[in-house]
Design a protein around this motif. Structure first.
Motif, PDB file in Angstrom:
ATOM      1  N   GLY A  51       0.780  -1.228   0.000  1.00 29.37           N
ATOM      2  CA  GLY A  51       0.000   0.000   0.000  1.00 29.37           C
ATOM      3  C   GLY A  51       0.807   1.269   0.000  1.00 29.37           C
ATOM      4  O   GLY A  51       0.308   2.328   0.404  1.00 29.37           O
ATOM      5  N   LEU A  52       2.039   1.221  -0.458  1.00 28.17           N
ATOM      6  CA  LEU A  52       2.903   2.399  -0.403  1.00 28.17           C
ATOM      7  C   LEU A  52       2.354   3.564  -1.223  1.00 28.17           C
ATOM      8  O   LEU A  52       2.452   4.728  -0.834  1.00 28.17           O
ATOM      9  N   ALA A  53       1.752   3.253  -2.375  1.00 22.56           N
ATOM     10  CA  ALA A  53       1.281   4.316  -3.269  1.00 22.56           C
ATOM     11  C   ALA A  53       0.166   5.149  -2.650  1.00 22.56           C
ATOM     12  O   ALA A  53      -0.108   6.265  -3.109  1.00 22.56           O
ATOM     13  N   ALA A  54      -0.493   4.638  -1.605  1.00 17.42           N
ATOM     14  CA  ALA A  54      -1.597   5.364  -0.979  1.00 17.42           C
ATOM     15  C   ALA A  54      -1.148   6.687  -0.379  1.00 17.42           C
ATOM     16  O   ALA A  54      -1.968   7.583  -0.176  1.00 17.42           O
ATOM     17  N   TYR A  55       0.133   6.828  -0.101  1.00 15.96           N
ATOM     18  CA  TYR A  55       0.624   8.065   0.506  1.00 15.96           C
ATOM     19  C   TYR A  55       1.113   9.072  -0.533  1.00 15.96           C
ATOM     20  O   TYR A  55       1.665  10.112  -0.167  1.00 15.96           O
ATOM     21  N   GLY A  56       0.964   8.757  -1.802  1.00 12.13           N
ATOM     22  CA  GLY A  56       1.166   9.715  -2.882  1.00 12.13           C
ATOM     23  C   GLY A  56       2.509  10.406  -2.877  1.00 12.13           C
ATOM     24  O   GLY A  56       3.563   9.771  -2.914  1.00 12.13           O
ATOM     25  N   ASP A  57       2.467  11.732  -2.809  1.00 13.45           N
ATOM     26  CA  ASP A  57       3.678  12.529  -2.944  1.00 13.45           C
ATOM     27  C   ASP A  57       4.376  12.841  -1.628  1.00 13.45           C
ATOM     28  O   ASP A  57       5.308  13.655  -1.594  1.00 13.45           O
ATOM     29  N   TYR A  70       6.478   8.533  -1.882  1.00  9.86           N
ATOM     30  CA  TYR A  70       5.873   7.207  -1.760  1.00  9.86           C
ATOM     31  C   TYR A  70       5.417   6.691  -3.121  1.00  9.86           C
ATOM     32  O   TYR A  70       5.481   5.488  -3.396  1.00  9.86           O
ATOM     33  N   ARG A  71       4.941   7.592  -3.974  1.00 14.86           N
ATOM     34  CA  ARG A  71       4.511   7.158  -5.302  1.00 14.86           C
ATOM     35  C   ARG A  71       5.689   6.588  -6.085  1.00 14.86           C
ATOM     36  O   ARG A  71       5.588   5.524  -6.702  1.00 14.86           O
ATOM     37  N   GLU A  72       6.826   7.287  -6.049  1.00 14.01           N
ATOM     38  CA  GLU A  72       8.017   6.807  -6.756  1.00 14.01           C
ATOM     39  C   GLU A  72       8.552   5.531  -6.130  1.00 14.01           C
ATOM     40  O   GLU A  72       8.994   4.612  -6.838  1.00 14.01           O
ATOM     41  N   LEU A  73       8.520   5.460  -4.814  1.00 16.10           N
ATOM     42  CA  LEU A  73       8.965   4.246  -4.140  1.00 16.10           C
ATOM     43  C   LEU A  73       8.099   3.062  -4.544  1.00 16.10           C
ATOM     44  O   LEU A  73       8.607   1.972  -4.840  1.00 16.10           O
ATOM     45  N   ALA A  74       6.781   3.262  -4.575  1.00 21.81           N
ATOM     46  CA  ALA A  74       5.872   2.177  -4.952  1.00 21.81           C
ATOM     47  C   ALA A  74       6.129   1.708  -6.379  1.00 21.81           C
ATOM     48  O   ALA A  74       6.081   0.500  -6.666  1.00 21.81           O
ATOM     49  N   GLU A  75       6.443   2.657  -7.279  1.00 24.62           N
ATOM     50  CA  GLU A  75       6.717   2.269  -8.664  1.00 24.62           C
ATOM     51  C   GLU A  75       7.970   1.405  -8.753  1.00 24.62           C
ATOM     52  O   GLU A  75       8.005   0.410  -9.478  1.00 24.62           O
ATOM     53  N   ARG A  76       8.985   1.767  -8.026  1.00 23.52           N
ATOM     54  CA  ARG A  76      10.225   1.001  -8.074  1.00 23.52           C
ATOM     55  C   ARG A  76      10.081  -0.356  -7.388  1.00 23.52           C
ATOM     56  O   ARG A  76      10.682  -1.345  -7.808  1.00 23.52           O
ATOM     57  N   VAL A  77       9.310  -0.386  -6.319  1.00 17.39           N
ATOM     58  CA  VAL A  77       9.035  -1.658  -5.661  1.00 17.39           C
ATOM     59  C   VAL A  77       8.276  -2.578  -6.606  1.00 17.39           C
ATOM     60  O   VAL A  77       8.579  -3.771  -6.728  1.00 17.39           O
ATOM     61  N   SER A 219      12.371  -3.000  12.363  1.00 14.33           N
ATOM     62  CA  SER A 219      11.078  -2.549  12.889  1.00 14.33           C
ATOM     63  C   SER A 219      10.903  -1.043  12.724  1.00 14.33           C
ATOM     64  O   SER A 219       9.775  -0.552  12.587  1.00 14.33           O
ATOM     65  N   VAL A 220      12.002  -0.293  12.753  1.00 11.46           N
ATOM     66  CA  VAL A 220      11.914   1.151  12.506  1.00 11.46           C
ATOM     67  C   VAL A 220      11.421   1.394  11.087  1.00 11.46           C
ATOM     68  O   VAL A 220      10.546   2.243  10.844  1.00 11.46           O
ATOM     69  N   LEU A 221      11.944   0.637  10.123  1.00  7.82           N
ATOM     70  CA  LEU A 221      11.497   0.769   8.742  1.00  7.82           C
ATOM     71  C   LEU A 221      10.015   0.410   8.618  1.00  7.82           C
ATOM     72  O   LEU A 221       9.225   1.145   8.013  1.00  7.82           O
ATOM     73  N   HIS A 222       9.637  -0.730   9.186  1.00 11.97           N
ATOM     74  CA  HIS A 222       8.256  -1.206   9.066  1.00 11.97           C
ATOM     75  C   HIS A 222       7.257  -0.199   9.627  1.00 11.97           C
ATOM     76  O   HIS A 222       6.273   0.164   8.969  1.00 11.97           O
ATOM     77  N   SER A 223       7.483   0.223  10.867  1.00 12.53           N
ATOM     78  CA  SER A 223       6.497   1.056  11.554  1.00 12.53           C
ATOM     79  C   SER A 223       6.349   2.427  10.900  1.00 12.53           C
ATOM     80  O   SER A 223       5.253   3.008  10.897  1.00 12.53           O
ATOM     81  N   HIS A 224       7.403   2.959  10.338  1.00 17.89           N
ATOM     82  CA  HIS A 224       7.304   4.275   9.695  1.00 17.89           C
ATOM     83  C   HIS A 224       6.704   4.171   8.298  1.00 17.89           C
ATOM     84  O   HIS A 224       5.923   5.043   7.888  1.00 17.89           O
ATOM     85  N   LEU A 225       7.050   3.139   7.547  1.00 17.90           N
ATOM     86  CA  LEU A 225       6.434   2.954   6.239  1.00 17.90           C
ATOM     87  C   LEU A 225       4.941   2.681   6.373  1.00 17.90           C
ATOM     88  O   LEU A 225       4.138   3.084   5.521  1.00 17.90           O
TER      89      LEU A 225
END
Length: 904
Positions: A51-57, A70-77, A219-225
């Motif tokens: 659901g990364l793309a849900a956070y848009g820009d 987040y949009r760019e991250l979701a595209e690369r993922v 866990s820091v990565l998970h909880s913030h993403l």
């Protein structure tokens, strides 16, 4: 492997255009839900990764090269997930706090591929787990640093359980095949729970202060993403000034650390930093002393941020309990309450009361079970609740406290000993220590001085009811830790064993080399030259012998640990001359003898040595050449002057490298005074003899105060001006660095402080205050700017800074020596080499000769005045060699005496 390898490069922000910083970087109130709006109907995916793309820009990643939304991250993922394919495969990932590593990891979670995370900086661990589990895909950077997917199997070679999402090691970086099996539900549930009690919002930004392969860092990565927050991706340590520059520029709000991180925060003056956006500091990964918890809680209270002390294990995905920040100052000894969705119970344990027992945790984040071989990847849930192995009690206020570790209990001579209780006991007595059972003895590694060893042994023996012979104590300058910062109890056992019982281990001969040259009995894999108190007097011998042992050395070797040096040097030595520590089935190479005359002669007469190319540090070369030219010019063999002033600059260069360490202020200042003593005491001893036995010197020379108290006679009035100036500079700077404010300024403005002192020193260079004697170029006040210029050269990290320093001697050296253009030119060229050229090409025999001369240069300078006058007229060349030999001899005597006198 059954299928040919196929390499696919990973979509990387390093090769794609990096977006400009988002114009709306100012934090704003959160307007997004607590988790991405992704349905949970597919149990083989992790929802927040999909659901990364849900956070848009909104800004997702802040890297050294730019930002990703987040949009760019979701595209690369999504692009990477497509390359991984629709068929589930086991993906081994070399963990790193880099965008490519995170993108690959998220792609695996979002597409349902089980990920096996390993330390990206540990080649042996990566190799051993690859061999043990035969992953279908290996994601790691290639030799050029480009991240690739090495597809070893087009379809999985394993039977993978549908719930399996993540495999993590519980043994740090040891490469043990025992892994924790975590499900998609485990990962999602723990991220949601952590985000809830930390109240993470989309305006938060967390720095990656911990390794990605470590469950806490992950866990820091998970909880913030999960919450659409930003991540400041960095691989820097909190001990580096550049980390805090990145943290401030990224508007960091969250900082995570293990106990060792807090040691580093104390060293860098964290309590005095201005961090306007910091909201929370979290601590886990081991017990932080209650008094430090209380201190940091009060610091946070006064600075506007909250301290969260947390408790967890990899088997619980990361977290099981937390201490509400408003209780941290009042109840610092507690681990707190269960995280949302989790619960505790106490399992009775023999020897403990009804309110105390083994802590057992239940919750949706409890692992599926362990894996010890590829066959275990097909298993489903084999664990319903987690027996933590910790002995805990539930206090009347509902908070849980850890009072011991069940698995760490040791039976020694029939007595049941709790090493954690011993650690707590020693802590109450002001001793920081790690304890572990080792057969019929208790192993104790403690911070302290050598003389503390007997006292600690008696204390432990009395409290535990053990005979002293059953307590093995080793005092160390630094306690051994794993890569995660946790105590390394296996190292505690090894370090405390008698020498004849210690099993051979990698790098043992390097530790012996450090112990021999630096006269330390507490050398570990995590020791460094600077950390053990090394200085410029023993730097030459150490660098040359290390180069012999390892093949090549990085420029910052003196700050690197032995473990890091072996890792860096391994590629150069593998397959040629054998690893220095005996890895690869070869016999460990014996460390070469010290660079003495006999070895130097062998080097010069060996034809093979002349075909062996080496490099030589510029500072060492300048010291070696300089002392020969100084003595030769005094004898009047030739007239090549100026090197004494170059060596003043080199002394400042070494001062910055070896005296201004990352240690706490008190330890750093003590190290400075010890360095002053190692110069002043042998100098005063020799000059006192010259005063008593000759008529050439004033008593003021013997106490190194001739420039202040007495003009002396005509010939030798300023003979020892160089030593006097050096000692005066060091004494003044040691006194200044003892002032907390100045210590903080130097740490914060590492280049700016010596540059400012150079500007101040130019006042003395031109003698604007009329302080210099008849020969001003020999006055400490006149040459001080050369010392600080060398200090600044050691701190210069950019071309612009080096260019600025180069301009200083070009503008200020002319006129210092009046009508001596050669002398002026030599000083300018020498300073330029020190600023711009770290190493020079050389040959092995030249290195050996330079090592002898450079390491003895101070003592040659001291003694040559009492040698060459008797030979100068009739045998000038003999006078030169005799002066060098006597100085080398005095150096040998001083070195042997110093190693017996601990305060030197």
């Amino acid at each position: 492997m059954p299928y040919p390898s196929k390499f696919l490069s990973i979509p990387s922000p390093g090769r794609a255009p990096v977006p400009a910083p988002h114009p709306t970087a100012t934090p704003r109130p959160s307007t997004v839900p607590s988790a991405p709006p992704v349905p949970h109907e597919d149990p083989n995916r992790v929802p927040f990764a999909r659901g990364l793309a849900a956070y848009g820009d909104r800004v997702a990643l802040i890297t050294p090269t730019g930002q990703l939304s987040y949009r760019e991250l979701a595209e690369r993922v999504a692009a990477t997930a497509e390359r991984l394919g629709p068929v589930r495969r086991l993906v081994l990932l070399a963990g790193a706090n880099q965008a490519d590593a995170l993108i690959t990891y998220l792609a695996a979670l979002s597409a349902g591929h089980p990920a096996l995370l390993v330390p990206g900086d540990n080649e042996s661990t990566l190799r051993s787990l690859t061999e043990a589990y035969s992953p279908d895909v290996v994601a790691r950077p290639d030799a050029r640093g480009t991240w690739t997917l090495d597809e070893r199997h087009p379809e999985s070679a394993h039977v993978l359980h549908p719930d399996l999402a993540l495999l993590l090691s519980t043994s740090g970086s040891t490469g043990s095949p025992k892994l924790v099996r975590l499900s998609h539900e485990n990962v999602q549930a723990n991220a949601e729970s952590i985000a809830a009690y930390l109240d993470i919002t989309d305006t938060d930004r967390a720095a990656t202060t911990l390794p990605m392969h470590y469950c806490y860092g992950l866990s820091v990565l998970h909880s913030h993403l999960l919450r659409g927050a930003g991540l400041i991706l960095t691989e820097r340590s909190v001990s580096e000034a550049a980390f805090w520059e990145e943290f401030r520029a990224g508007r960091g709000t969250s900082l995570a650390g293990v106990p060792y991180t807090f040691d580093l925060l104390d060293r860098v003056g964290f309590e005095r930093m201005e961090l306007p956006h910091l909201r929370r500091v979290t601590q886990a990964g081991g017990r932080l002393a209650p008094q430090r918890v209380a201190r940091y809680a009060e610091l946070g209270r006064s600075s506007g941020w909250q301290l969260f002390v947390m408790y967890g294990q990899t088997e619980a995905t990361a977290r099981m309990a937390y201490l509400p920040p408003h209780l941290a100052a009042e109840r610092p000894e507690a681990v707190g309450v269960p995280i949302p969705g989790g619960s505790f119970r106490l399992r009775p344990v023999d020897g403990h009361g009804p309110d105390t027992g083994e802590l057992v945790y239940s919750g949706p984040n409890v692992m599926l079970g362990y894996a010890e071989s590829p066959a275990d990847l097909a298993l489903g849930r084999t664990v319903e609740e987690l027996r933590t192995g910790d002995i805990a009690r539930r206090a009347p206020d509902g908070l849980y406290e850890i009072v011991g570790r069940r698995s760490r209990f040791a039976k020694i001579l029939g007595l049941r000993i709790d090493p954690q209780r011993v650690e707590s006991l020693l802590e109450q007595r002001g001793v920081t220590a790690y304890c572990a059972g080792d057969g019929e003895a208790l192993a104790v590694a403690a911070l302290g001085e050598t003389g503390d060893q007997a006292r600690i042994r008696r204390l432990v023996a009395q409290e535990c009811g053990l005979p002293p012979r059953a307590v093995r104590v080793r005092v160390l300058a630094r306690l051994p830790r794993l890569a995660t910062g946790k105590p390394d109890y296996e190292a505690v056992r090894r370090l405390t064993r008698p020498a004849d019982e210690e099993a051979p281990c990698p790098g043992q001969d390097l530790r012996r080399l450090y112990a021999e040259i630096l006269d330390h009995a507490d050398v570990t894999e995590d020791s460094s030259f600077v950390g053990l108190g090394g200085d410029s007097l023993c730097y030459v011998e150490m660098s040359l012998r290390l180069e012999e042992a390892l093949g090549h050395l990085p420029a910052d070797w003196h700050r690197r640990t032995i473990r890091e040096l072996r890792a860096v040097a391994a590629p150069a030595t593998e397959g040629t001359q054998g690893a220095a520590d005996g890895e690869g089935g070869r016999e460990p190479r014996r460390a070469p003898p010290p660079p003495g005359l006999r070895r130097t002669l062998r080097a010069w007469t060996s034809p093979e040595s002349w075909r062996t190319r080496r490099t030589l540090e510029t500072g060492i070369a300048l010291r070696a050449i300089g002392i020969v030219l100084i003595v030769g010019s005094h004898i009047q063999l030739f007239e090549i002057k100026g090197f004494a002033h170059v060596l003043i600059c080199a002394a400042g260069y070494n001062f910055a490298r070896f005296q201004l360490t990352d240690a706490v202020r008190r330890e750093r200042v003590r190290h400075m005074w010890r360095g002053i003593a190692r110069i002043a005491v042998p100098s005063m001893a020799w000059i006192t003899g010259a005063v008593l036995l000759t008529d050439f010197y004033d008593p003021a020379n013997a106490v190194l105060l001739n420039s202040l108290l007495s003009p002396g006679n005509d010939r030798f009035d300023r003979a020892y001006w160089f030593v006097e100036a050096l000692v005066h500079f060091l004494v003044v700077l040691a006194a200044l660095m003892a002032v907390p404010l100045l210590d903080r300024l130097e740490r914060r403005y590492a280049f700016g402080v010596p540059l400012a002192l150079t500007a101040i020193g130019l006042v003395g260079r031109y003698d604007l205050l009329d302080l210099a004697p008849a020969r001003p170029h020999l006055s400490p006040t006149v040459v001080f700017w050369l010392f600080t210029l060398g200090w600044a050269a050691a701190r210069a990290g950019t071309v612009r800074q080096r260019a600025l320093l180069t301009a200083v001697p070009l503008l200020t050296v002319p006129g210092l020596f009046q009508d001596q253009p050669l002398r002026t030119g030599i000083v300018i060229v020498g300073l330029g080499l020190l600023i711009w050229v770290p190493v020079l090409p050389s040959l092995r025999p030249l290195n050996a000769l330079a090592g002898v001369l450079a390491s003895s240069s101070l003592y040659i300078y001291l003694t040559h005045y009492q040698v060459y006058p008797y030979l100068q007229e009739d045998f000038p060349l003999t006078a030169l060699f005799a002066s060098l030999l006597v100085g080398i001899g005095y150096s040998t005597v001083v070195t042997r005496v110093t190693r017996r006198v601990r305060w030197l």
